[in-house]
Design a protein around this motif. Sequence first.
Motif, PDB file in Angstrom:
ATOM      1  N   MET A   1       0.845  -1.169   0.000  1.00  0.00           N
ATOM      2  CA  MET A   1       0.000   0.000   0.000  1.00  0.00           C
ATOM      3  C   MET A   1       0.893   1.236   0.000  1.00  0.00           C
ATOM      4  SD  MET A   1      -3.126   1.094   2.485  1.00  0.00           S
ATOM      5  CE  MET A   1      -2.639  -0.082   3.636  1.00  0.00           C
ATOM      6  N   VAL A   2       0.486   2.246  -0.760  1.00  0.00           N
ATOM      7  CA  VAL A   2       1.221   3.501  -0.873  1.00  0.00           C
ATOM      8  C   VAL A   2       0.259   4.630  -0.546  1.00  0.00           C
ATOM      9  CG1 VAL A   2       2.463   5.013  -2.447  1.00  0.00           C
ATOM     10  CG2 VAL A   2       2.702   2.546  -2.672  1.00  0.00           C
ATOM     11  N   GLU A   3       0.726   5.605   0.215  1.00  0.00           N
ATOM     12  CA  GLU A   3      -0.111   6.754   0.551  1.00  0.00           C
ATOM     13  C   GLU A   3       0.446   8.000  -0.120  1.00  0.00           C
ATOM     14  OE1 GLU A   3      -1.342   9.345   4.412  1.00  0.00           O
ATOM     15  OE2 GLU A   3      -1.286   7.169   4.644  1.00  0.00           O
ATOM     16  N   ILE A   4      -0.431   8.702  -0.856  1.00  0.00           N
ATOM     17  CA  ILE A   4      -0.065   9.941  -1.535  1.00  0.00           C
ATOM     18  C   ILE A   4      -1.130  10.974  -1.220  1.00  0.00           C
ATOM     19  CG2 ILE A   4       0.441  11.046  -3.751  1.00  0.00           C
ATOM     20  CD1 ILE A   4       1.057   8.211  -4.828  1.00  0.00           C
ATOM     21  N   HIS A   5      -0.724  12.074  -0.632  1.00  0.00           N
ATOM     22  CA  HIS A   5      -1.649  13.152  -0.249  1.00  0.00           C
ATOM     23  C   HIS A   5      -2.814  12.627   0.604  1.00  0.00           C
ATOM     24  CE1 HIS A   5       0.359  16.290  -2.349  1.00  0.00           C
ATOM     25  NE2 HIS A   5      -0.007  15.943  -3.564  1.00  0.00           N
ATOM     26  N   GLY A   6      -2.526  11.697   1.496  1.00  0.00           N
ATOM     27  CA  GLY A   6      -3.540  11.182   2.403  1.00  0.00           C
ATOM     28  C   GLY A   6      -4.454  10.126   1.815  1.00  0.00           C
ATOM     29  N   VAL A   7      -4.233   9.741   0.570  1.00  0.00           N
ATOM     30  CA  VAL A   7      -5.053   8.717  -0.085  1.00  0.00           C
ATOM     31  C   VAL A   7      -4.212   7.454  -0.211  1.00  0.00           C
ATOM     32  CG1 VAL A   7      -6.320   8.088  -2.179  1.00  0.00           C
ATOM     33  CG2 VAL A   7      -6.339  10.456  -1.374  1.00  0.00           C
ATOM     34  N   GLU A   8      -4.776   6.327   0.197  1.00  0.00           N
ATOM     35  CA  GLU A   8      -4.069   5.058   0.126  1.00  0.00           C
ATOM     36  C   GLU A   8      -4.376   4.349  -1.194  1.00  0.00           C
ATOM     37  OE1 GLU A   8      -5.412   3.032   3.618  1.00  0.00           O
ATOM     38  OE2 GLU A   8      -3.893   4.004   4.857  1.00  0.00           O
ATOM     39  N   TYR A   9      -3.334   3.852  -1.834  1.00  0.00           N
ATOM     40  CA  TYR A   9      -3.459   3.105  -3.088  1.00  0.00           C
ATOM     41  C   TYR A   9      -2.881   1.717  -2.864  1.00  0.00           C
ATOM     42  CZ  TYR A   9      -4.079   7.714  -5.198  1.00  0.00           C
ATOM     43  OH  TYR A   9      -4.524   8.967  -5.514  1.00  0.00           O
ATOM     44  N   PHE A  10      -3.603   0.695  -3.296  1.00  0.00           N
ATOM     45  CA  PHE A  10      -3.098  -0.668  -3.224  1.00  0.00           C
ATOM     46  C   PHE A  10      -2.695  -1.071  -4.631  1.00  0.00           C
ATOM     47  CE2 PHE A  10      -3.276  -5.251  -3.327  1.00  0.00           C
ATOM     48  CZ  PHE A  10      -2.537  -5.566  -2.202  1.00  0.00           C
ATOM     49  N   ILE A  11      -1.439  -1.426  -4.802  1.00  0.00           N
ATOM     50  CA  ILE A  11      -0.896  -1.766  -6.113  1.00  0.00           C
ATOM     51  C   ILE A  11      -0.439  -3.220  -6.086  1.00  0.00           C
ATOM     52  CG2 ILE A  11       0.896  -1.206  -7.797  1.00  0.00           C
ATOM     53  CD1 ILE A  11       0.874   1.641  -6.320  1.00  0.00           C
ATOM     54  N   TYR A  12      -0.843  -3.978  -7.078  1.00  0.00           N
ATOM     55  CA  TYR A  12      -0.453  -5.383  -7.182  1.00  0.00           C
ATOM     56  C   TYR A  12       0.937  -5.466  -7.803  1.00  0.00           C
ATOM     57  CZ  TYR A  12      -5.276  -6.536  -6.114  1.00  0.00           C
ATOM     58  OH  TYR A  12      -6.490  -6.651  -5.497  1.00  0.00           O
ATOM     59  N   TRP A  13       1.965  -5.212  -6.996  1.00  0.00           N
ATOM     60  CA  TRP A  13       3.335  -5.191  -7.490  1.00  0.00           C
ATOM     61  C   TRP A  13       3.750  -6.525  -8.089  1.00  0.00           C
ATOM     62  CZ3 TRP A  13       5.321  -0.670  -8.262  1.00  0.00           C
ATOM     63  CH2 TRP A  13       4.950   0.397  -7.454  1.00  0.00           C
ATOM     64  N   ASP A  14       3.267  -7.632  -7.539  1.00  0.00           N
ATOM     65  CA  ASP A  14       3.671  -8.953  -8.031  1.00  0.00           C
ATOM     66  C   ASP A  14       3.145  -9.232  -9.439  1.00  0.00           C
ATOM     67  OD1 ASP A  14       1.085  -9.011  -6.942  1.00  0.00           O
ATOM     68  OD2 ASP A  14       1.225 -11.139  -6.481  1.00  0.00           O
ATOM     69  N   GLN A  15       2.165  -8.479  -9.890  1.00  0.00           N
ATOM     70  CA  GLN A  15       1.613  -8.666 -11.235  1.00  0.00           C
ATOM     71  C   GLN A  15       2.214  -7.695 -12.253  1.00  0.00           C
ATOM     72  OE1 GLN A  15      -2.659  -8.479 -11.014  1.00  0.00           O
ATOM     73  NE2 GLN A  15      -2.762 -10.075  -9.460  1.00  0.00           N
ATOM     74  N   MET A  16       3.108  -6.823 -11.799  1.00  0.00           N
ATOM     75  CA  MET A  16       3.714  -5.815 -12.679  1.00  0.00           C
ATOM     76  C   MET A  16       4.869  -6.419 -13.463  1.00  0.00           C
ATOM     77  SD  MET A  16       2.351  -2.722 -12.485  1.00  0.00           S
ATOM     78  CE  MET A  16       3.677  -1.704 -13.063  1.00  0.00           C
ATOM     79  N   LYS A  17       4.645  -6.696 -14.722  1.00  0.00           N
ATOM     80  CA  LYS A  17       5.721  -7.165 -15.605  1.00  0.00           C
ATOM     81  C   LYS A  17       6.369  -5.945 -16.254  1.00  0.00           C
ATOM     82  CE  LYS A  17       3.402 -11.490 -16.632  1.00  0.00           C
ATOM     83  NZ  LYS A  17       4.090 -12.446 -15.878  1.00  0.00           N
ATOM     84  N   VAL A  18       7.539  -6.114 -16.807  1.00  0.00           N
ATOM     85  CA  VAL A  18       8.220  -5.023 -17.492  1.00  0.00           C
ATOM     86  C   VAL A  18       7.322  -4.515 -18.619  1.00  0.00           C
ATOM     87  CG1 VAL A  18      10.222  -4.389 -18.893  1.00  0.00           C
ATOM     88  CG2 VAL A  18      10.503  -5.894 -16.913  1.00  0.00           C
ATOM     89  N   GLY A  19       7.109  -3.207 -18.663  1.00  0.00           N
ATOM     90  CA  GLY A  19       6.243  -2.584 -19.659  1.00  0.00           C
ATOM     91  C   GLY A  19       4.823  -2.349 -19.177  1.00  0.00           C
ATOM     92  N   ALA A  20       4.455  -2.964 -18.073  1.00  0.00           N
ATOM     93  CA  ALA A  20       3.106  -2.767 -17.524  1.00  0.00           C
ATOM     94  C   ALA A  20       2.996  -1.381 -16.905  1.00  0.00           C
ATOM     95  CB  ALA A  20       2.806  -3.838 -16.479  1.00  0.00           C
ATOM     96  N   SER A  21       1.772  -0.876 -16.818  1.00  0.00           N
ATOM     97  CA  SER A  21       1.568   0.441 -16.231  1.00  0.00           C
ATOM     98  C   SER A  21       0.254   0.475 -15.454  1.00  0.00           C
ATOM     99  CB  SER A  21       1.553   1.515 -17.314  1.00  0.00           C
ATOM    100  OG  SER A  21       0.389   1.424 -18.108  1.00  0.00           O
ATOM    101  N   PHE A  22       0.130   1.503 -14.637  1.00  0.00           N
ATOM    102  CA  PHE A  22      -1.125   1.748 -13.929  1.00  0.00           C
ATOM    103  C   PHE A  22      -1.322   3.248 -13.794  1.00  0.00           C
ATOM    104  CE2 PHE A  22       2.167   1.005 -10.748  1.00  0.00           C
ATOM    105  CZ  PHE A  22       2.044   2.091  -9.891  1.00  0.00           C
ATOM    106  N   PHE A  23      -2.568   3.661 -13.641  1.00  0.00           N
ATOM    107  CA  PHE A  23      -2.936   5.067 -13.528  1.00  0.00           C
ATOM    108  C   PHE A  23      -3.363   5.363 -12.103  1.00  0.00           C
ATOM    109  CE2 PHE A  23      -6.193   8.442 -13.786  1.00  0.00           C
ATOM    110  CZ  PHE A  23      -5.425   9.453 -14.330  1.00  0.00           C
ATOM    111  N   LEU A  24      -2.784   6.410 -11.526  1.00  0.00           N
ATOM    112  CA  LEU A  24      -3.172   6.851 -10.191  1.00  0.00           C
ATOM    113  C   LEU A  24      -3.899   8.188 -10.319  1.00  0.00           C
ATOM    114  CD1 LEU A  24       0.058   6.192  -8.101  1.00  0.00           C
ATOM    115  CD2 LEU A  24      -2.015   4.822  -8.168  1.00  0.00           C
ATOM    116  N   PRO A  25      -5.197   8.228 -10.061  1.00  0.00           N
ATOM    117  CA  PRO A  25      -5.888   9.520 -10.068  1.00  0.00           C
ATOM    118  C   PRO A  25      -5.464  10.307  -8.829  1.00  0.00           C
ATOM    119  CG  PRO A  25      -7.411   7.773  -9.475  1.00  0.00           C
ATOM    120  CD  PRO A  25      -6.091   7.125  -9.789  1.00  0.00           C
ATOM    121  N   THR A  26      -4.742  11.395  -9.031  1.00  0.00           N
ATOM    122  CA  THR A  26      -4.189  12.159  -7.922  1.00  0.00           C
ATOM    123  C   THR A  26      -3.863  13.568  -8.387  1.00  0.00           C
ATOM    124  OG1 THR A  26      -2.431  12.262  -6.267  1.00  0.00           O
ATOM    125  CG2 THR A  26      -1.840  11.329  -8.393  1.00  0.00           C
TER     126      THR A  26
END
Length: 67
Positions: A1-26
């Motif tokens: 879990m990562v916290e940015i500006h008081g908002v917690e985001y859960f990211i599935y790091w184990d599923q991140m292959k090289v070239g994969a991406s995700f969008f964080l609305p922030t």
Amino acid sequence: MVEIHGVEYFIYWDQMKVGASFFLPTTATPSQVRAALKPVARALHYKLETQPRCEYGRYGVRVWRMR
């Protein structure tokens, strides 16, 4: 879990292959997001790239795994 500006985001790091991406609305800048993700990226030996984006009608940051 990562916290940015008081908002917690859960990211599935184990599923991140090289070239994969995700969008964080922030309102955080790409450098603020990089700083928040830096401890996880170092622990997993990932190199991440961040870019500001407007997706799905929302401002945020897209994060890519580069290695």
